[in-house]
Design an enzyme around this catalytic site. Sequence first.
Site, PDB file in Angstrom:
ATOM      1  NE  ARG A 136      -3.655  -2.072   2.802  1.00 31.75           N
ATOM      2  CZ  ARG A 136      -3.471  -3.193   3.489  1.00 31.75           C
ATOM      3  NH1 ARG A 136      -2.290  -3.406   4.085  1.00 31.75           N
ATOM      4  NH2 ARG A 136      -4.412  -4.107   3.588  1.00 31.75           N
TER       5      ARG A 136
ATOM      6  CE  LYS B  84      -6.588  -0.174   4.306  1.00 35.20           C
ATOM      7  NZ  LYS B  84      -7.863  -0.355   3.571  1.00 35.20           N
TER       8      LYS B  84
ATOM      9  CG  HIS C 166      -4.620   0.955  -4.033  1.00 34.07           C
ATOM     10  ND1 HIS C 166      -3.906   0.758  -2.868  1.00 34.07           N
ATOM     11  CD2 HIS C 166      -5.712   0.151  -3.941  1.00 34.07           C
ATOM     12  CE1 HIS C 166      -4.549  -0.118  -2.103  1.00 34.07           C
ATOM     13  NE2 HIS C 166      -5.638  -0.497  -2.731  1.00 34.07           N
TER      14      HIS C 166
ATOM     15  NE  ARG D  83      -3.048  -3.329  -1.430  1.00 32.98           N
ATOM     16  CZ  ARG D  83      -2.693  -4.180  -0.470  1.00 32.98           C
ATOM     17  NH1 ARG D  83      -1.422  -4.502  -0.322  1.00 32.98           N
ATOM     18  NH2 ARG D  83      -3.589  -4.705   0.346  1.00 32.98           N
TER      19      ARG D  83
ATOM     20  CG  HIS E  72      -6.770  -8.167   1.360  1.00 31.01           C
ATOM     21  ND1 HIS E  72      -7.023  -8.572   0.062  1.00 31.01           N
ATOM     22  CD2 HIS E  72      -6.450  -6.846   1.288  1.00 31.01           C
ATOM     23  CE1 HIS E  72      -6.862  -7.534  -0.749  1.00 31.01           C
ATOM     24  NE2 HIS E  72      -6.511  -6.491  -0.035  1.00 31.01           N
TER      25      HIS E  72
ATOM     26  CE1 TYR F 234      -6.664  -6.778  -7.099  1.00 34.83           C
ATOM     27  CE2 TYR F 234      -6.951  -7.720  -4.919  1.00 34.83           C
ATOM     28  CZ  TYR F 234      -6.636  -6.650  -5.726  1.00 34.83           C
ATOM     29  OH  TYR F 234      -6.291  -5.445  -5.171  1.00 34.83           O
TER      30      TYR F 234
END
Length: 301
Positions: free
Chosen positions: A149, A173, A242, A245, A268, A277
């Site tokens: 990220r 995150k 992004h 990514r 994630h 994806y």
Amino acid sequence: MTPQASHWLERFERYLTTERRLSSHTLLAYRRDLAALLEWCTRNGVADWPGLDHQHIRSFAARSHARGLTGRSIQRRLSAVRSFFSFLLRERVLHRNPALDVRAPKAGKRLPHTLDVDEMAQLLARKPDGALEVRDLALMELFYSSGLRLSELTGLTLRNLDLASAQVRVMGKGSKERIVPVGTPARKALKRWLSERPGLAAAGEEAVFVGRNGTALGSRAVQLRVAAMARAAGLPQHLHPHMLRHSFATHLLESSRDLRGVQELLGHANISTTQVYTHLDFQHLARTYDQAHPRAKIRRK
């Protein structure tokens, strides 16, 4: 609708302006959405706001959908209507909010944009000229190699980087730390940048990527550099970090078919986030089928 009903719309707009201090852009969106509700009420014989019930608002949402509004636009429209009715409740014009439990049609999931493998090769093929271009190539290679990220890349420090083991430690995150591999081209680009970095970095600066002033490169500066490199490479679309990514994840999934592995590499928490994806991968397979399968060619004639 009666003049008094229209008057409440004017009062609501003053409330949004003076008490909630919304931007002119947001006010315009509220005005447009409530004007659509006013028009619907006039067409359907609803004379004032207390005359609206739950079924009326459901019909209004259905009519909006029939006119071609997306689920996302109807969600926004219903949000404006709910806010207006909450205001009328506060002013004791209504005793209940008829829009409270009305839901819009489910919005379609927006698929991320990616570069294909050839476009990525084109982007990364440029030979850097000078320390800053060496830095830019290194950060682009790292984005694509490790799927970082933007905040993870700008927060990267020298002690997070272990090129001997071809790994980088990042803080994702929710302050979740993970270790991701660094590919050979990215390692080479980073080694070259680290040899140039002492000539730019301020004393004691720990950030891997620094700017002209010697301090850590900020998010906005990285976004501008990525976009500038895409233009210099002749890519037609606007490129943002992004998208690199997304490209990392899509290309990896196309090759490996390992959704769980891609989830771990991206950091994630929920695999449903990674599953977007698989839709991109299916699009790639569908294009391949259309181009290569003989029966697909027959069908198009």
